[in-house]
Design an enzyme around this catalytic site. Sequence first.
Site, mmCIF file in Angstrom:
data_model
loop_
_atom_site.group_PDB
_atom_site.id
_atom_site.type_symbol
_atom_site.label_atom_id
_atom_site.label_comp_id
_atom_site.label_asym_id
_atom_site.label_seq_id
_atom_site.Cartn_x
_atom_site.Cartn_y
_atom_site.Cartn_z
ATOM 1 N N LYS A 184 67.631 54.192 51.121
ATOM 2 C CA LYS A 184 66.647 53.145 51.443
ATOM 3 C C LYS A 184 66.734 52.779 52.922
ATOM 4 O O LYS A 184 65.721 52.780 53.641
ATOM 5 C CB LYS A 184 66.878 51.894 50.583
ATOM 6 C CG LYS A 184 65.764 50.873 50.746
ATOM 7 C CD LYS A 184 66.161 49.477 50.332
ATOM 8 C CE LYS A 184 66.613 48.683 51.526
ATOM 9 N NZ LYS A 184 66.888 47.275 51.281
ATOM 10 N N ASP A 203 62.603 49.448 47.806
ATOM 11 C CA ASP A 203 63.331 48.172 47.784
ATOM 12 C C ASP A 203 62.969 47.462 46.481
ATOM 13 O O ASP A 203 62.329 48.047 45.597
ATOM 14 C CB ASP A 203 62.984 47.332 49.020
ATOM 15 C CG ASP A 203 61.617 46.688 48.888
ATOM 16 O OD1 ASP A 203 60.778 47.206 48.115
ATOM 17 O OD2 ASP A 203 61.383 45.653 49.522
#
Length: 286
Positions: A184, A203
């Site tokens: 991420k 996310d």
Amino acid sequence: MPRGIMPRRPSRSGRQDKVASAPTRAKTRIAKTALAPKKPAAKPSKPATKPSRKAAIASKRYNPLAPDRVTEILKRLDDRYPTATCALHHNSAWELLVATILSAQSTDANVNRVTPELFRKYPTVEAFAALMPEQLEPDVRSTGFFRNKSKSVVGAAKKIVADFGGQVPDDMDKLLTLPGVARKTANVVLGSWFKKAEGVVVDTHVHRISRRLELTTQDDPPKIEQDLMRILPRDKWILFSHQIIWHGRKLCIARKPKCADCALENTCHAADKTWSTVEMHKNAKL
Ligand code: SF4
């Protein structure tokens, strides 16, 4: 009655009766034959090319990943959030890397309150690399999980100075060698700073909304990312995440999404919608 004509008397043997009754039975048979329902004609055999019922139903079945549906969702996101960008304030790849590490389990607004003073106090990667993690803890305490975050930031700075000449690498594999950096964070830095679409940022907002929109049934961020990379055109990987993150903040909030105001409403079948004009699907949820 005219004279000389006698009415006929019934025969004692009953033979006349039999003679008389024969045409009656024949008439009855004819009448019965006329009234009997006609046998249905033999059914013509099915043409070989006609699709089976099963195949016809399958072809009409709803497919949430149909290219037309995905394209429509992307179009509406473009209309609604044409200029969506990363909400973390930063002026370099290093500042974005630090801000992203600090944003875990925190809000971007909270991180943006902390980072201006942090980068004023430690203006370079080398300045962070010279710290002990404990020295950084007070500065990042308000973002939560401050001990782990301090270790990650200082560890990443030391590795960047030692192995990458003080420059944040623009390569997924190299970024993943940094402490505290998973896909991420690497995707945020690669996409928002280097403009490289190597993956899709997953996310909490992308996780939630991708499931609500039935773009994935996975619950694990790396698997969600793989699903999104399969169905989204590569030139949308970076923008899609920014748009969905904005959408998640403004409308598609976790507990009470504002579906009546949502541009995606009639393409969304989420089980936890607060208002709907379409059928809701029990598996389309957080
Ligand atoms: S309709 Fe509701 S649940 Fe679906 S994307 Fe929009 S806000 Fe989210």
